[in-house]
Write an enzyme that holds these catalytic residues in place. Structure first.
Site, short mmCIF file in Angstrom:
data_model
loop_
_atom_site.label_atom_id
_atom_site.label_comp_id
_atom_site.label_asym_id
_atom_site.label_seq_id
_atom_site.Cartn_x
_atom_site.Cartn_y
_atom_site.Cartn_z
CG HIS A 269 -59.61 79.04 27.04
ND1 HIS A 269 -59.37 77.77 26.61
CD2 HIS A 269 -59.00 79.85 26.11
CE1 HIS A 269 -58.65 77.81 25.49
NE2 HIS A 269 -58.41 79.06 25.18
CG HIS A 308 -64.05 70.53 25.26
ND1 HIS A 308 -64.12 70.89 23.93
CD2 HIS A 308 -62.85 70.95 25.71
CE1 HIS A 308 -62.99 71.49 23.60
NE2 HIS A 308 -62.20 71.55 24.66
CG ASP A 364 -58.08 72.48 31.83
OD1 ASP A 364 -56.85 72.57 31.71
OD2 ASP A 364 -58.88 73.11 31.14
#
Ligand code: CMC
Length: 430
Positions: A269, A308, A364
């Site tokens: 996460h 994702h 990210d």
């Protein structure tokens, strides 16, 4: 028969059931009536580890369309907020549903700015950590500790009390993060500066040295503000689910935020941006990328920053971040790991393995490169995610508390253990 129903035939019994469909969903509790016999007291349940296809709430905050790569807060496209908005007005929007008027924004900014000081005992608490403690571990613990300083926070059904805790949480998270960081590098704390913006002040609390007044670089301050906008909320992700789930026990919001931040700490996460940088450094150079991709495809590790649960297309946040990166690199010089990242993206996006599984860069993938260029050490990366996500967590928490449909979170299970058996005294156990 109403058309908005689902007809189910239970082939075990031959019985037929009509289940109502509302907003594209059935109520899982409607499945309970489907039973094999009168002593089947539990009825049919749906099995869904990881909530792959279960809506746990109705929400008006954030809309994500993962197939089309769309993200909106309260209806506003993320691209417009990132281009024209600020983090503080975005936080207001997420919490209260509308962009603030000029005077609302003034009051909001004043209140957030004037709740940033921490009780001095929190400083002692942070001093108790080992010098190399991970700042995210310190943040998780310190925000939980805040609940012991604000006992009025237990009054969660009092709107005024909730509002006070919301100001405190959004305002104090950067101060906690700053103190945790300074502790980890053995520097004296830098206190909040009310003349600075939310992100300017955060940079001040991290990087102020001996100068009387810290002046944040406007490009870096703005870049961080945009990154904060992009991270403010993301509907029912792992940490938000933790916030709602823990909050559903009616605990105070500091304890619930600590739980949410703990969920964010994990490498799948909010810890992914840290993992991306470690991966880029491990790869080392552009020519080693094909080899690395080969290893990922053979199941040896993952391409961090890719894939994702919801986005099966380019994460819209990743696109915006890629643009900010150029502006930061103009000020701080090009991050040498960028070439490796670009090569990874190029190869992965042309590779069948990633195409078939719809794996694209997520938020990210590039954010860590910017953070590193601004001067943040790797272990501050999840902290940089937790600070802006606090506004999303508290908005989702309040929405949950005020939703009459919501109850104590308590999933069902499918028991696969031993059937009833008699206790065996220790001397007779084999
Ligand atoms: N690299 C290589 N293979 C991958 C990756 C990856 N990053 N992500 C998924 N896969 C493969 C996975 O091995 C599986 O293949 P197969 O069908 O052959 O078994 C398939 O794709 C589906 O993966 P999954 O784990 O079932 O998918 P998920 O929805 O549970 O996982 C994820 C989502 C984000 C945990 C995963 O994509 C991942 O581990 N990515 C790397 C970590 C990362 O970047 N996380 C940040 C997420 S964005 C920030 C946030 O919102 O929290």
């Amino acid at each position: 028969m109403a058309s908005d129903t689902l007809t189910v035939i239970d082939n075990r019994t031959g019985r037929k059931y009509d289940v109502v469909i509302h907003d594209g969903a059935i109520n899982a509790t409607d499945l309970r009536q489907i039973r094999v016999s009168e002593d089947d007291l539990l009825g049919l349940v749906s099995y869904d580890p990881g909530f792959m296809n279960t809506a746990s709430c109705q929400s008006k905050i954030t809309y994500v369309d993962g197939d089309r790569g769309i993200l909106r807060y309260r209806g506003y496209p993320i691209e417009q907020l990132a281009e024209k908005g600020t983090y503080l007005e975005t936080a207001y929007l997420i919490l209260y549903g509308e962009l603030p008027t000029k005077s609302q924004l003034g009051d909001w900014t004043y209140n957030i700015t004037h709740h940033s000081i921490l009780h001095e005992n929190i400083k002692k608490f942070i001093d108790g950590f080992h010098h190399d403690a991970h700042p995210m571990g310190m943040l998780v613990s310190a925000v939980a500790a805040l609940s012991t300083f604000y006992t009025d926070a237990k009054d969660i059904f009092n709107a005024e009390s909730r509002q006070r805790q919301i100001y405190r949480l959004i305002s104090k998270m950067p101060t906690l993060a700053g103190f945790a960081y300074r502790h980890s590098i053995g520097m004296p704390n830098a206190y909040p500066d009310n003349d600075l913006s939310y992100t300017g002040n955060f940079l001040n609390m991290l990087f102020k040295m001996t100068e009387l007044k810290y002046k944040p670089h406007p490009v870096l301050e703005k870049a961080l503000d945009i990154l904060f906008i992009l991270h403010a909320d993301h509907e029912q992700n792992c940490s938000t689910n933790a916030m709602r789930s823990v909050g559903s026990s009616h605990v105070d919001p500091y304890s619930a935020v600590a739980a949410a931040a703990a969920a964010l700490y994990g490498p799948l996460h909010g810890g992914a941006n840290e993992a991306v940088l470690k991966m880029l450094m491990e790869i080392g150079s552009k020519d080693k990328v094909p080899d690395f991709i080969k290893r990922v495809k053979s199941g040896q590790g993952r391409l961090m920053g890719f894939g994702h649960r919801v986005y099966k297309n380019y994460d819209p946040r990743a696109k915006i971040i890629k643009e900010i990166a150029d502006k930061v690199f103009e000020v701080k010089g090009r991050n040498s790991l960028l070439d490796i990242a670009l090569e990874l993206e190029r190869i992965a996006l042309e590779d069948d393995y990633f195409i078939k599984r719809k794996l694209y860069p997520n938020v990210d993938f590039y954010s860590g490169l910017i953070y590193q260029s601004i001067g943040f050490p790797l272990d501050m990366f999840p902290v940089l995610f937790a600070i802006p996500r606090t506004s999303g967590w508290v908005a989702q928490w309040e929405e949950m508390l005020l939703d009459p449909d919501q109850k104590l979170a308590r999933p069902r299970q499918i028991y696969k253990g031993a059937d009833t058996r008699d206790y065996v005294p220790v001397e007779k156990r084999r």
